[in-house]
Scaffold this motif. Structure first.
Motif, mmCIF file in Angstrom:
data_model
loop_
_atom_site.group_PDB
_atom_site.id
_atom_site.type_symbol
_atom_site.label_atom_id
_atom_site.label_comp_id
_atom_site.label_asym_id
_atom_site.label_seq_id
_atom_site.Cartn_x
_atom_site.Cartn_y
_atom_site.Cartn_z
ATOM 1 N N GLU A 87 0.828 -1.207 0.000
ATOM 2 C CA GLU A 87 0.000 0.000 0.000
ATOM 3 C C GLU A 87 0.864 1.259 0.000
ATOM 4 O O GLU A 87 0.572 2.221 -0.714
ATOM 5 C CB GLU A 87 -0.931 0.006 1.211
ATOM 6 C CG GLU A 87 -2.083 -0.962 1.106
ATOM 7 C CD GLU A 87 -3.032 -0.619 -0.028
ATOM 8 O OE1 GLU A 87 -3.296 0.586 -0.245
ATOM 9 O OE2 GLU A 87 -3.478 -1.553 -0.715
ATOM 10 N N ARG A 88 1.940 1.244 0.792
ATOM 11 C CA ARG A 88 2.840 2.412 0.825
ATOM 12 C C ARG A 88 3.507 2.607 -0.529
ATOM 13 O O ARG A 88 3.671 3.742 -0.988
ATOM 14 C CB ARG A 88 3.884 2.239 1.920
ATOM 15 C CG ARG A 88 3.330 2.440 3.314
ATOM 16 C CD ARG A 88 4.435 2.574 4.348
ATOM 17 N NE ARG A 88 5.360 1.461 4.382
ATOM 18 C CZ ARG A 88 5.230 0.372 5.133
ATOM 19 N NH1 ARG A 88 4.200 0.248 5.937
ATOM 20 N NH2 ARG A 88 6.140 -0.583 5.079
ATOM 21 N N VAL A 89 3.877 1.509 -1.170
ATOM 22 C CA VAL A 89 4.506 1.613 -2.496
ATOM 23 C C VAL A 89 3.517 2.198 -3.491
ATOM 24 O O VAL A 89 3.864 3.090 -4.288
ATOM 25 C CB VAL A 89 5.012 0.226 -2.959
ATOM 26 C CG1 VAL A 89 5.391 0.246 -4.428
ATOM 27 C CG2 VAL A 89 6.199 -0.214 -2.121
ATOM 28 N N ILE A 96 4.216 10.101 -7.018
ATOM 29 C CA ILE A 96 5.203 10.378 -8.070
ATOM 30 C C ILE A 96 4.497 10.674 -9.384
ATOM 31 O O ILE A 96 4.861 11.607 -10.111
ATOM 32 C CB ILE A 96 6.173 9.192 -8.209
ATOM 33 C CG1 ILE A 96 7.076 9.112 -6.972
ATOM 34 C CG2 ILE A 96 7.007 9.302 -9.474
ATOM 35 C CD1 ILE A 96 7.896 7.846 -6.888
ATOM 36 N N THR A 97 3.478 9.885 -9.699
ATOM 37 C CA THR A 97 2.743 10.097 -10.942
ATOM 38 C C THR A 97 2.072 11.467 -10.960
ATOM 39 O O THR A 97 2.164 12.188 -11.960
ATOM 40 C CB THR A 97 1.681 8.997 -11.116
ATOM 41 O OG1 THR A 97 2.327 7.726 -11.056
ATOM 42 C CG2 THR A 97 0.963 9.132 -12.443
ATOM 43 N N ILE A 101 2.860 14.664 -13.460
ATOM 44 C CA ILE A 101 1.830 15.351 -14.238
ATOM 45 C C ILE A 101 1.887 16.851 -13.987
ATOM 46 O O ILE A 101 1.814 17.653 -14.926
ATOM 47 C CB ILE A 101 0.438 14.770 -13.898
ATOM 48 C CG1 ILE A 101 0.331 13.350 -14.433
ATOM 49 C CG2 ILE A 101 -0.673 15.648 -14.454
ATOM 50 C CD1 ILE A 101 -0.901 12.600 -13.968
ATOM 51 N N ARG A 102 2.056 17.245 -12.722
ATOM 52 C CA ARG A 102 2.162 18.678 -12.411
ATOM 53 C C ARG A 102 3.395 19.285 -13.071
ATOM 54 O O ARG A 102 3.348 20.399 -13.605
ATOM 55 C CB ARG A 102 2.208 18.885 -10.900
ATOM 56 C CG ARG A 102 0.875 18.690 -10.213
ATOM 57 C CD ARG A 102 0.892 19.197 -8.782
ATOM 58 N NE ARG A 102 1.938 18.602 -7.977
ATOM 59 C CZ ARG A 102 1.813 17.523 -7.217
ATOM 60 N NH1 ARG A 102 0.653 16.907 -7.173
ATOM 61 N NH2 ARG A 102 2.826 17.065 -6.508
ATOM 62 N N ILE A 103 4.516 18.568 -13.042
ATOM 63 C CA ILE A 103 5.744 19.078 -13.667
ATOM 64 C C ILE A 103 5.544 19.229 -15.161
ATOM 65 O O ILE A 103 5.971 20.224 -15.770
ATOM 66 C CB ILE A 103 6.926 18.139 -13.351
ATOM 67 C CG1 ILE A 103 7.307 18.257 -11.875
ATOM 68 C CG2 ILE A 103 8.124 18.438 -14.240
ATOM 69 C CD1 ILE A 103 8.310 17.221 -11.414
ATOM 70 N N GLU A 104 4.883 18.256 -15.778
ATOM 71 C CA GLU A 104 4.628 18.332 -17.210
ATOM 72 C C GLU A 104 3.759 19.538 -17.550
ATOM 73 O O GLU A 104 4.027 20.252 -18.529
ATOM 74 C CB GLU A 104 3.949 17.041 -17.672
ATOM 75 C CG GLU A 104 3.730 16.977 -19.159
ATOM 76 C CD GLU A 104 3.082 15.667 -19.583
ATOM 77 O OE1 GLU A 104 2.830 15.530 -20.776
ATOM 78 O OE2 GLU A 104 2.831 14.813 -18.720
#
Length: 178
Positions: A87-89, A96-97, A101-104
């Motif tokens: 669950e933590r992974v 991260i995803t 998306i925000r960085i893109e």
């Protein structure tokens, strides 16, 4: 996460031929007869699952003459810890995803801004090239300084000497030994 159960072998029906029942069940399930024989010796044939699914598996086994029991599988703390780690992974991957998306999106915004600024800068450059102010700052009349050819002549002379030594060593190999 619900309770997990597993179907285990208890025996054959009284009027059932064991080898024939093993072959028919193996053909029905599409597995090898060795796997079904291992089931009769205590190995699991089906994976652990919910109670309803285990009941269906037990009914299927009963059709082919197998007697079976449904046993509850005790969940160990390692399974719970493993589930929590998974669950933590997944949460980390989700974070991260979403960050990617925000960085893109930010990169797209920056590209649009840069494209707008470049167009404005290009317009300004076209206007500046039309004026002679840039050419006034440049010293166009100066001659480039002559380069020294001393290093070139030195290298050529060393090369020439080495070629002579090479030719001499090829012509008279017995005289020259390195």
């Amino acid at each position: 996460m619900g309770d997990q159960y597993r179907v285990t072998f208890a025996g054959f029906d009284a009027d059932t031929d064991g080898q024939n029942a093993i072959e028919r069940l193996a053909m029905k399930l599409g597995v090898s007869t060795q796997k079904v024989e291992a089931f009769t010796q205590g190995k699991p044939l089906f994976g652990s699952s919910e109670k309803n699914k285990c009941l269906k598996q037990a009914k299927l086994l009963a059709i082919y003459g197998f007697q079976s029991k449904i046993q509850e599988i005790q969940t160990s703390s390692s399974n719970v810890a493993n589930h929590a780690a998974n669950e933590r992974v997944f949460e980390a991957l989700d974070y991260i995803t979403s960050s990617l998306i925000r960085i893109e999106e930010k990169l797209e915004d920056l590209e649009q801004r840069i494209d707008g600024q470049q167009k404005a800068d290009d317009d300004k450059e076209e206007e500046q090239w039309q004026s002679d102010d840039l050419f006034d700052e440049l010293d166009l009349d100066s001659e480039p300084k002559p380069k020294s050819k001393k290093l070139l002549y030195t290298l050529l002379s060393i090369l020439f000497v080495l070629l002579i030594v090479l030719g001499f060593s090829l012509a008279f190999p017995e005289m020259v030994q390195f």
